[in-house]
Design a protein around this motif. Sequence first.
Motif, PDB file in Angstrom:
ATOM      1  N   TYR A   1      24.807  10.358  14.337  1.00 46.50           N
ATOM      2  CA  TYR A   1      23.850   9.320  13.944  1.00 46.50           C
ATOM      3  C   TYR A   1      24.483   8.344  12.954  1.00 46.50           C
ATOM      4  CZ  TYR A   1      19.878   7.121  11.628  1.00 46.50           C
ATOM      5  OH  TYR A   1      19.010   6.210  11.073  1.00 46.50           O
TER       6      TYR A   1
ATOM      7  N   ASP B   1      16.449  10.106   6.055  1.00 45.98           N
ATOM      8  CA  ASP B   1      16.155   9.043   7.011  1.00 45.98           C
ATOM      9  C   ASP B   1      15.172   9.572   8.065  1.00 45.98           C
ATOM     10  OD1 ASP B   1      16.152   7.103   8.987  1.00 45.98           O
ATOM     11  OD2 ASP B   1      18.260   6.608   8.714  1.00 45.98           O
TER      12      ASP B   1
ATOM     13  N   ARG C   1      25.245   4.406  12.985  1.00 46.08           N
ATOM     14  CA  ARG C   1      24.816   3.473  11.941  1.00 46.08           C
ATOM     15  C   ARG C   1      25.998   2.674  11.402  1.00 46.08           C
ATOM     16  NH1 ARG C   1      21.543   1.624  13.124  1.00 46.08           N
ATOM     17  NH2 ARG C   1      21.351   0.554  11.133  1.00 46.08           N
TER      18      ARG C   1
ATOM     19  N   LEU D   1      16.601   9.820  11.653  1.00 43.95           N
ATOM     20  CA  LEU D   1      17.498  10.956  11.857  1.00 43.95           C
ATOM     21  C   LEU D   1      16.710  12.258  11.969  1.00 43.95           C
ATOM     22  CD1 LEU D   1      20.193  12.380  12.020  1.00 43.95           C
ATOM     23  CD2 LEU D   1      20.384  12.199   9.526  1.00 43.95           C
TER      24      LEU D   1
ATOM     25  N   ALA E   1      23.709  14.687  12.904  1.00 43.59           N
ATOM     26  CA  ALA E   1      23.768  13.819  11.727  1.00 43.59           C
ATOM     27  C   ALA E   1      25.064  13.010  11.715  1.00 43.59           C
ATOM     28  CB  ALA E   1      23.645  14.652  10.449  1.00 43.59           C
TER      29      ALA E   1
ATOM     30  N   PHE F   1      18.525  15.253   4.751  1.00 50.42           N
ATOM     31  CA  PHE F   1      18.614  13.977   5.465  1.00 50.42           C
ATOM     32  C   PHE F   1      17.265  13.269   5.337  1.00 50.42           C
ATOM     33  CE2 PHE F   1      21.244  17.062   7.936  1.00 50.42           C
ATOM     34  CZ  PHE F   1      22.464  16.614   7.484  1.00 50.42           C
TER      35      PHE F   1
ATOM     36  N   PRO G   1      15.832   2.600  11.205  1.00 50.09           N
ATOM     37  CA  PRO G   1      16.866   3.314  10.440  1.00 50.09           C
ATOM     38  C   PRO G   1      16.998   2.775   9.023  1.00 50.09           C
ATOM     39  CG  PRO G   1      17.876   1.726  11.897  1.00 50.09           C
ATOM     40  CD  PRO G   1      16.411   1.670  12.202  1.00 50.09           C
TER      41      PRO G   1
END
Length: 467
Positions: A176, A55, A180, A58, A173, A53, A260
Amino acid sequence: MRLTILALSLALSACSLTPDPARPGLPVPDTYPSPATIADGGPAADLDWRVMFGDPRLQRLIELALRNNRDLRLAALNVEAVQAQYNIQRAARLPAVNATGGVTRQRIAADPQADPATAGRVQTQHNLDIGISAFEIDLFGRVRSLSDAAFARYLASEEGRRTVEIALVGTVADAYFAERLAQEQLDLARRTLDDWRQSLDLARRLKAADQNSGLDVAQAEGQVATAEADLEERARTLARATNALTLLVGTDLPGDLPPPWPLDERAVRTRLPAGLPSDLLTRRPDIRQAELNLVAANADIGAARAAFFPRLSLTTSLGYASPILGNLFNGEQRGWSFTPQITQPLFMGGQLRAELRLAEIRRSEAIADYERVIQTAFREVADGLAGSATYGRQIDAQNRTVASAERRLALSTLRYRAGLEGRLELLDAQRQLYAARQTRLDLKRDEIGNAISLYKALGGGGASAAD
């Protein structure tokens, strides 16, 4: 001599009645039905979740969840509880040495036949002993089998904690990216509403110039009202997604989180090496947990079998006793005792056979659970591979659909302004483009969710991958 007998007794560790452990064969094919994903790097289980991941926002949320989530905290406490149970069981394999000291004062009742000098007197007795009480000599491995079972369950609880940790990383995740998606769908709904309001304004100006009818204005007003309703739904979905994410993290979301990444950016690795089904035996903690539970159930059978045989226990002590405290440690006040005892069950109403049968049934249950966990893992990986093989092509096709809808809307707008076609065709082009863009967002979210599920199915996301 007594010390020699004690040492030999403690050293006895005769035959074990625990069945030989036998791991059942894999109840799944040797390969997955879909071709394994080709990707760089080692097994997905060894892939750091910070690499999986990308990001930064995150990553920060996962770190907070690993510190604050209540489910993970409960799993860690369960590990500590099972470890304490194992320590208790392991202590039974060693003799418990106790030191006892005390004073006894008693008055002797008068007895006509006794010595008149002692009748009615108060006597005092001081004593100090060090000894072993009822220590079982494990001739047939009963105590050792119980200790082995407790140790296997402790290891299984640790694997259970890692299973919860992997599930937490994946669930955070998922939540999240659900947030998003809701945010990007809300942004798309806002942009679409702005475009349709401009279209309504154009329709009203054309109506004022007698270049269209009131029907065009009514259609445009209905379209704007629909977009406003959809906007409220998207806002509600975003609020619920944020609440779900906050619950998983275990604390309020900090205000200093990194910005993000859009879903369009590669915030998640979607191509992961799957390996072979046999790799799951060593990579997935839930499979290792089921295997350790099978080991524990196997050891329980050994303990149940050993219960049919004699038990040899030992009680021994060495100490001093004296009526005068100052003479307590004189040599003539020393005493000792050595009391071995053997117990053979003769009749217990079928209890021992029932306990053995219960242990055998629980081993059969552990075998069935072990096979079920493997089959579930195989199916999860196979589903993930099927998604990896198709989502990319589906998204490419949807991108072409969006591009076609954009061209149609541009042409319909030009033809409507030139009076070559009616308002209905323009409305249909606008709706088609909006739906195509929403579908593309949904597909992108589904692709990310599939990658997360495959990562978890392959055993990735635990502490070993994070450290």
